[in-house]
Every structure is written in C-alpha cells, then in structure tokens.
Design an enzyme around this catalytic site. Structure first.
Site, short mmCIF file in Angstrom:
data_model
loop_
_atom_site.label_atom_id
_atom_site.label_comp_id
_atom_site.label_asym_id
_atom_site.label_seq_id
_atom_site.Cartn_x
_atom_site.Cartn_y
_atom_site.Cartn_z
CB THR A 25 13.70 10.50 9.46
OG1 THR A 25 15.05 10.94 9.45
CG2 THR A 25 13.66 8.98 9.56
CG ASN A 234 19.58 11.87 18.79
OD1 ASN A 234 18.95 10.84 19.09
ND2 ASN A 234 19.57 12.37 17.57
C1 PHB Z 1 15.13 10.81 13.10
O1 PHB Z 1 15.22 9.88 12.31
O2 PHB Z 1 14.47 10.72 14.14
C2 PHB Z 1 15.84 12.04 12.81
C3 PHB Z 1 16.70 12.10 11.73
C4 PHB Z 1 17.36 13.25 11.44
C5 PHB Z 1 17.16 14.35 12.24
C6 PHB Z 1 16.30 14.31 13.29
C7 PHB Z 1 15.64 13.16 13.58
O3 PHB Z 1 17.82 15.47 11.99
#
Ligand code: PHB
Length: 367
Positions: A25, A234
């Site tokens: 990202t 998360n």
């Molecule tokens: C993030 O945006 O922090 C992010 C996105 C996708 C992922 C891990 C982190 O797989």
C-alpha cells in the site's frame, strides 16, 4: 539448485527471476481511488522483478478502508491501471493485480451511504484508523447476512473482470492480513453459525468460493492467493493457525492455482509481529503440492531468500521494503551491491518523494 536470480515458470509465464515485488500500500491514488501517472512510473521502475504483485486494490467502495488506496471497480480505474500494465509490459515484466476487500478494517466514512463496514461477525478492532476526516475509532462492523455472501463473491468477480480489461497478467486474491476473507478464515473474528462459520471447512468456504469464482474469469493458471494465517495484524487471532493454513493450502492446491503466497516469517515488523510463524511453510508447502509456485514473503534478504530456495521452503521470494527502496533490487543482488535505505516517512504519503526517486546503481561503463 535454483537461486532467486534464476528464471521460473508461473502459470503460462516464463519469469526472468524469482525476485518478486510484494504488494505494498502506497496511498498515491486520488480520492476517487484512481491511480495517478506516477504510479505507472513506480511500477515501471520495478519491472526488474520477475513478477510484480500490485498494492492491495479495492474491488468495491465497500472494500475500502484507507485514504488514497486504489480501486478497480469503475471504468476510470481500469483506464488508470492500463497505464501501469502497459508500462510494465513495455519494460519486460509481468503484473498481477491484488483483489482486496477490507471487511471490518474500514470506517463508515469510506462506505456507501456512510453505512457500517461489513464483517463475518459484529466484532470490532481495538484502536483507531486514518480516514479522510483524520483519525477515528474503529466502529463495530455489521455481520453480513448469509444471503449477502453471493454479493461479496460478485464483487470479487467484478474486480477480476475489470483487471482483465486493464491488461493485467493475472490476479491475486487477498486472503491475508486481517482483511475480509481472512476475517472469515480465522476463528478470532468469525463466530458465525451458518455455512460460513464454525468448522474450519466452513470458515474457509468464502475464500475458496471467491477463488473458484475468480478462476472462472481468469483460468486457474493466472490466479494466485495470499495468506497469513498466523499474523496478528488488524486484531487477528486463530486457535490453530498451522492447521488453518494447512487446510487452505491443500484446498487451493486442489484448485490448481498458479501460486500460493505466504507471509512467513513475520513480515514488516512495524505492522505484523508474529512470533509463531517462522516455519509455517514446512507445513503449508507440502499441503499445497508442487504444481503451483510457492512464494514466501517477510523480511528476507538475498542470502536468506536463496537459503529458503535451497532448503525447499519456497520457489520464489516476494520482497517488500527492499524493493520499495531499490527499484533495481535483482541487479543489486547480482552485484552484491549495497542497498538504499528505505524512508519510512514516505511509505504512505509523499507523492514522488520516496516513491519514484530512489536511485539505481550506475550502469557499468564499458570500454
Ligand atoms: C495497509 O494498508 O496497511 C495494508 C494493506 C494491505 C495489507 C497490509 C497492510 O495486506
């Protein structure tokens, strides 16, 4: 014995090396989730990779959970991504789009009609997230009704078709990192009592149904899946990550997909501490079988990447942060050259800075 600089066949593709670009990202899209021309330049620079896997890309507005992440659900998204696929192909690499639905990792301000984010169960994540309106507390998501599940699968199918139209070489289903499919998979976030919760078979059902539906669009040779059954990013947990991942790897192997991409060991420490995950692949890889390519990701360097191949733990290695900071990473590995240091301040913001301005090695001057 193959090294990470050797070619590899993946699905129908002959890839020039096994140094892949991991999905990252970078938050450089606009507020309409359209990627910008500098993103074509960013990926073009990294076409040194045998395979590029794009940053996570939302398949619907409901699937978004961060500011300035890209989408693939409108025609404008397709046109914007087409600039990327053209640039990467002209530079001699292959590129798969990562199909993403964040599930509960969102906020009502991102959602259509300011509705609550959706999830397998109404279980929120502790803490806060960034929105266009600044930092906010996570809300308790709304549990999806069983009759809404086909609509979720349809979102992935739509994203897959859009990716085809945008000229990608394949797609990666994002089943990792605590986003929607992973929320269904792991028992810390899935307390459902229908066919999509309870037993491991039931919890894995949505991921497998999505993968089968995407295969119908792309063919199994052009579909990969990413998993991280053990990390805690998360707010995730599972009572038996080894068995969860083993079962899914086995089922995906039976579907005959092009690759399985596993975060093993703990990826980028700044977001995914995971002491238990150091040898997941010893279990997952045999379960997946040897028809598809097995990709590992998470903190590898040149030496440890080659060791993983030599020890039979993987066929290819996806590099995130080292590739972010070194667009010519394979050449640097080949030359045993020093690597540029990553600038953490520009990971998720900064326009061209920390994005398209990392220097490459000077070309050797021939006499
Ligand atoms: C993030 O945006 O922090 C992010 C996105 C996708 C992922 C891990 C982190 O797989």
């Amino acid at each position: 014995m193959a090294t990470i600089l050797d070619p590899i066949k993946l699905g129908p593709y002959e890839l020039k090396n096994r140094v892949f670009l991991a999905p990252m990202t970078r938050n450089r899209a606009n507020q309409a989730a359209e990627i910008q021309p500098i993103t074509a330049e960013y990926y073009r620079q990294r076409a040194t990779a045998g395979l590029i896997i794009t940053e996570a890309t939302q398949i619907s507005q409901q699937g978004q959970g961060y500011p300035f992440t890209p989408g693939i659900y409108t025609d404008a998204h397709v046109a914007a991504w087409k600039q990327v696929t053209d640039a990467v192909h002209a530079a001699g690499s292959r590129i798969f789009l990562q199909l993403w639905h964040v599930g509960r990792v969102s906020h009502s301000s991102f959602q259509p009609g300011n509705a609550l984010p959706v999830a397998p169960s109404a279980i929120g994540i502790p803490g806060q997230l960034y929105t266009y309106g600044g930092q906010k507390d996570y809300e308790t998501p709304r549990a999806l009704e069983t009759n809404e599940i086909p609509g979720i699968i349809e979102q992935f199918v739509h994203g897959a078709k859009q990716a085809l139209a945008a000229g990608f070489d394949g797609v990666e289903v994002h089943g990792a990192n605590g986003y929607l499919l992973d929320q269904f998979l792991r028992d810390g976030s899935n307390k459902r009592t229908d066919n999509y919760g309870g037993s491991l078979e039931n919890r894995a059902r949505l991921l497998l149904e999505v993968t089968e539906a995407v295969i119908k669009v792309w063919g199994k040779e052009r579909v990969g899946v990413r998993l991280s059954p053990a990390n805690r990013f998360n707010g995730m947990s599972d009572s038996n990550p080894l068995e969860t991942g083993r079962y899914v790897a086995e089922q995906l192997g039976k579907l005959g997909i092009a690759y399985l991409h596993v975060i093993d060991p703990a990826s980028a420490e700044h977001m995914m501490g995971n002491p238990d995950s150091t040898n997941l692949s010893a279990t997952y890889r045999p379960a997946f079988g040897s028809n598809g390519v097995y990709i590992i990701n998470g903190g590898y360097d040149h030496t440890s990447g080659n060791a993983a191949l030599a020890e039979g733990r993987a066929d290819a290695v996806a590099y995130g942060i080292p590739f972010l900071a070194n667009p010519d990473l394979p050449a640097r590995f080949a030359a045993s050259a020093e690597l540029n240091a990553p600038d953490f301040n520009t990971f998720y913001q900064g326009g061209e800075k920390g994005y398209t301005d990392y220097p490459v090695l000077k070309a050797a001057v021939s006499a």
